[in-house]
Design a protein around this motif. Structure first.
Motif, PDB file in Angstrom:
ATOM      1  N   VAL A  12      22.570  23.763  55.497  1.00 38.43           N
ATOM      2  CA  VAL A  12      22.617  23.234  54.131  1.00 38.43           C
ATOM      3  C   VAL A  12      23.912  22.479  53.896  1.00 38.43           C
ATOM      4  O   VAL A  12      23.919  21.349  53.379  1.00 38.43           O
ATOM      5  CB  VAL A  12      22.468  24.377  53.103  1.00 38.43           C
ATOM      6  CG1 VAL A  12      22.727  23.858  51.687  1.00 38.43           C
ATOM      7  CG2 VAL A  12      21.074  24.978  53.180  1.00 38.43           C
ATOM      8  N   SER A  13      25.048  23.082  54.281  1.00 35.65           N
ATOM      9  CA  SER A  13      26.354  22.459  54.067  1.00 35.65           C
ATOM     10  C   SER A  13      26.475  21.141  54.811  1.00 35.65           C
ATOM     11  O   SER A  13      26.892  20.123  54.254  1.00 35.65           O
ATOM     12  CB  SER A  13      27.460  23.418  54.524  1.00 35.65           C
ATOM     13  OG  SER A  13      28.729  22.816  54.407  1.00 35.65           O
ATOM     14  N   GLY A  15      23.997  19.249  55.920  1.00 38.11           N
ATOM     15  CA  GLY A  15      23.026  18.298  55.391  1.00 38.11           C
ATOM     16  C   GLY A  15      23.524  17.587  54.149  1.00 38.11           C
ATOM     17  O   GLY A  15      23.366  16.367  54.002  1.00 38.11           O
ATOM     18  N   VAL A  16      24.150  18.334  53.237  1.00 40.26           N
ATOM     19  CA  VAL A  16      24.669  17.729  52.007  1.00 40.26           C
ATOM     20  C   VAL A  16      25.750  16.705  52.323  1.00 40.26           C
ATOM     21  O   VAL A  16      25.789  15.610  51.755  1.00 40.26           O
ATOM     22  CB  VAL A  16      25.213  18.829  51.066  1.00 40.26           C
ATOM     23  CG1 VAL A  16      25.997  18.211  49.914  1.00 40.26           C
ATOM     24  CG2 VAL A  16      24.068  19.665  50.520  1.00 40.26           C
ATOM     25  N   LYS A  17      26.640  17.040  53.258  1.00 42.13           N
ATOM     26  CA  LYS A  17      27.729  16.126  53.612  1.00 42.13           C
ATOM     27  C   LYS A  17      27.191  14.854  54.271  1.00 42.13           C
ATOM     28  O   LYS A  17      27.617  13.741  53.961  1.00 42.13           O
ATOM     29  CB  LYS A  17      28.709  16.822  54.551  1.00 42.13           C
ATOM     30  CG  LYS A  17      29.480  17.955  53.900  1.00 42.13           C
ATOM     31  CD  LYS A  17      30.340  18.691  54.919  1.00 42.13           C
ATOM     32  CE  LYS A  17      31.055  19.867  54.275  1.00 42.13           C
ATOM     33  NZ  LYS A  17      31.828  20.656  55.278  1.00 42.13           N
ATOM     34  N   ILE A  18      26.233  15.009  55.185  1.00 40.28           N
ATOM     35  CA  ILE A  18      25.702  13.845  55.907  1.00 40.28           C
ATOM     36  C   ILE A  18      24.877  12.970  54.979  1.00 40.28           C
ATOM     37  O   ILE A  18      24.979  11.741  55.009  1.00 40.28           O
ATOM     38  CB  ILE A  18      24.858  14.298  57.117  1.00 40.28           C
ATOM     39  CG1 ILE A  18      25.733  15.026  58.127  1.00 40.28           C
ATOM     40  CG2 ILE A  18      24.188  13.097  57.780  1.00 40.28           C
ATOM     41  CD1 ILE A  18      24.953  15.642  59.267  1.00 40.28           C
ATOM     42  N   ASP A  19      24.048  13.572  54.147  1.00 41.26           N
ATOM     43  CA  ASP A  19      23.221  12.793  53.226  1.00 41.26           C
ATOM     44  C   ASP A  19      24.089  11.878  52.373  1.00 41.26           C
ATOM     45  O   ASP A  19      23.759  10.714  52.150  1.00 41.26           O
ATOM     46  CB  ASP A  19      22.408  13.721  52.318  1.00 41.26           C
ATOM     47  CG  ASP A  19      21.228  14.339  53.055  1.00 41.26           C
ATOM     48  OD1 ASP A  19      20.958  13.910  54.189  1.00 41.26           O
ATOM     49  OD2 ASP A  19      20.596  15.255  52.504  1.00 41.26           O
ATOM     50  N   THR A 105      17.654  23.274  48.979  1.00 41.43           N
ATOM     51  CA  THR A 105      18.740  22.332  48.712  1.00 41.43           C
ATOM     52  C   THR A 105      18.806  21.911  47.258  1.00 41.43           C
ATOM     53  O   THR A 105      19.885  21.624  46.736  1.00 41.43           O
ATOM     54  CB  THR A 105      18.603  21.089  49.605  1.00 41.43           C
ATOM     55  OG1 THR A 105      17.299  20.497  49.403  1.00 41.43           O
ATOM     56  CG2 THR A 105      18.747  21.447  51.067  1.00 41.43           C
ATOM     57  N   ALA A 106      17.658  21.856  46.574  1.00 38.39           N
ATOM     58  CA  ALA A 106      17.663  21.392  45.192  1.00 38.39           C
ATOM     59  C   ALA A 106      18.024  22.485  44.207  1.00 38.39           C
ATOM     60  O   ALA A 106      18.493  22.190  43.107  1.00 38.39           O
ATOM     61  CB  ALA A 106      16.289  20.809  44.829  1.00 38.39           C
TER      62      ALA A 106
END
Length: 315
Positions: A12-13, A15-19, A105-106
């Motif tokens: 999750v962590s 994914g948020v940074k890469i997105d 994630t949401a």
């Protein structure tokens, strides 16, 4: 946490940074060559996510078989729908994985981010914390704990949650929207097909929109009725229109409940040697606004000792 929990948190962590880092390439496709390592990392993290999801789905499938088909989890509900009604194969494994990660994630990050920012503001503003606790003491007392049925009798606590979402929206630019027609907004031409972000962070700090916008003041919602479910464009933590967040009622209840329990059970102060005005309230940039310095605080119990023993598991 166990190993699976550690994997989940890391995915999750990351994914948020890469997105967030790939957003520029989405808006200006000919710049994609500048982000080759990010795209590779995005793909790698997606593969990790899928492997973990499939392992969880297999665990639930085995558990359902062993328990005679009991449905006790969101994963089980999706798998059951797939088994019973998927005549046209529309509920594929990829669809289930997508739905699971939409929920994770949401909802998870945004809810905890909102509570952390609100608690930081309450620690920084003892007056607001004390006023919320006085309301909790008056309505609930000292012989029981908060329940969801109490929310309607706690208007100030609800305003604290609303002010937290206003002053620190967890998704500062919301999710991207795509214009389905040529439109003109604020004197600007928005061509059909354009990706559009709404800067709710900036709206919350606009003196033309809010009085004393940088002040954490829940009382503002007693002075005027401001809806936060998409009907009033001054406050859009969940978006608006057909793409408004479907989990808004759940998030509002969760944030209100978490803040209520934390405030009713404890008085919160900065760590020893730190003044409230010296707390670091800076933000980390990204799709979601984490606190740059995770909050640290001292918790002083306020209720009889027996009320702290009612927990689901030993902690």
């Amino acid at each position: 946490m166990d190993k699976q929990g550690d994997k989940l948190k890391a995915i999750v962590s990351t994914g948020v940074k890469i997105d967030g880092s790939l957003t520029m390439a989405e808006h200006i496709p000919w710049l994609r060559w500048m982000f080759p390592l990010k795209e590779e990392a995005f793909t790698k993290n997606g593969d990790r996510r899928d492997r973990l999801s499939k392992a969880i789905m297999e665990e639930h499938t085995l558990a359902r078989q062993n328990s005679g088909g009991a449905e006790q989890h969101f994963v089980d509900a999706l798998l059951t729908l797939q088994d019973r009604y998927d005549l046209d194969h529309s509920i594929s494994e990829d669809t289930i994985i997508g739905l699971l990660w939409d929920m994770i994630t949401a909802c998870t990050d945004t809810t905890t981010i909102t509570v952390e920012w609100a608690m930081a503001e309450l620690i920084k503003n003892p007056r607001v914390q004390q006023k919320a606790q006085e309301e909790l003491d008056r309505v609930i007392g000292f012989e029981r704990v908060l329940t969801e049925s109490d929310f309607s009798n706690l208007p100030y606590l609800q305003s604290v949650a609303k002010e937290g979402l206003r002053s620190h929206p967890p998704t500062p630019l919301m999710l991207p929207h795509r214009a389905n027609a040529n439109v003109k907004i604020g004197g600007y031409d928005i061509p059909k097909g354009s990706n559009v972000h709404v800067n709710v962070w900036a709206i919350a700090r606009d003196r033309k929109v809010w009085k004393d916008p940088l002040e954490f003041r829940p009382e503002r919602f007693f002075e005027e009725d401001v809806d936060m479910k998409g009907h009033n464009f001054r406050l859009l933590p969940f978006g608006a229109g057909r793409r408004v967040c479907p989990g808004a009622p759940l998030v509002i209840n969760l944030v209100t409940s978490m803040l209520g329990h934390l405030l009713h059970h404890f008085t919160w102060t900065p760590p020893e040697g730190v003044k409230p005005e010296d707390m670091d309230m800076s933000e980390n940039p990204g799709l979601v606004t984490y606190m740059r310095t995770p909050i640290q605080a001292a918790a002083i119990p306020r209720l009889p000792s027996q009320l702290y023993k009612h927990v689901a598991v030993d902690i």
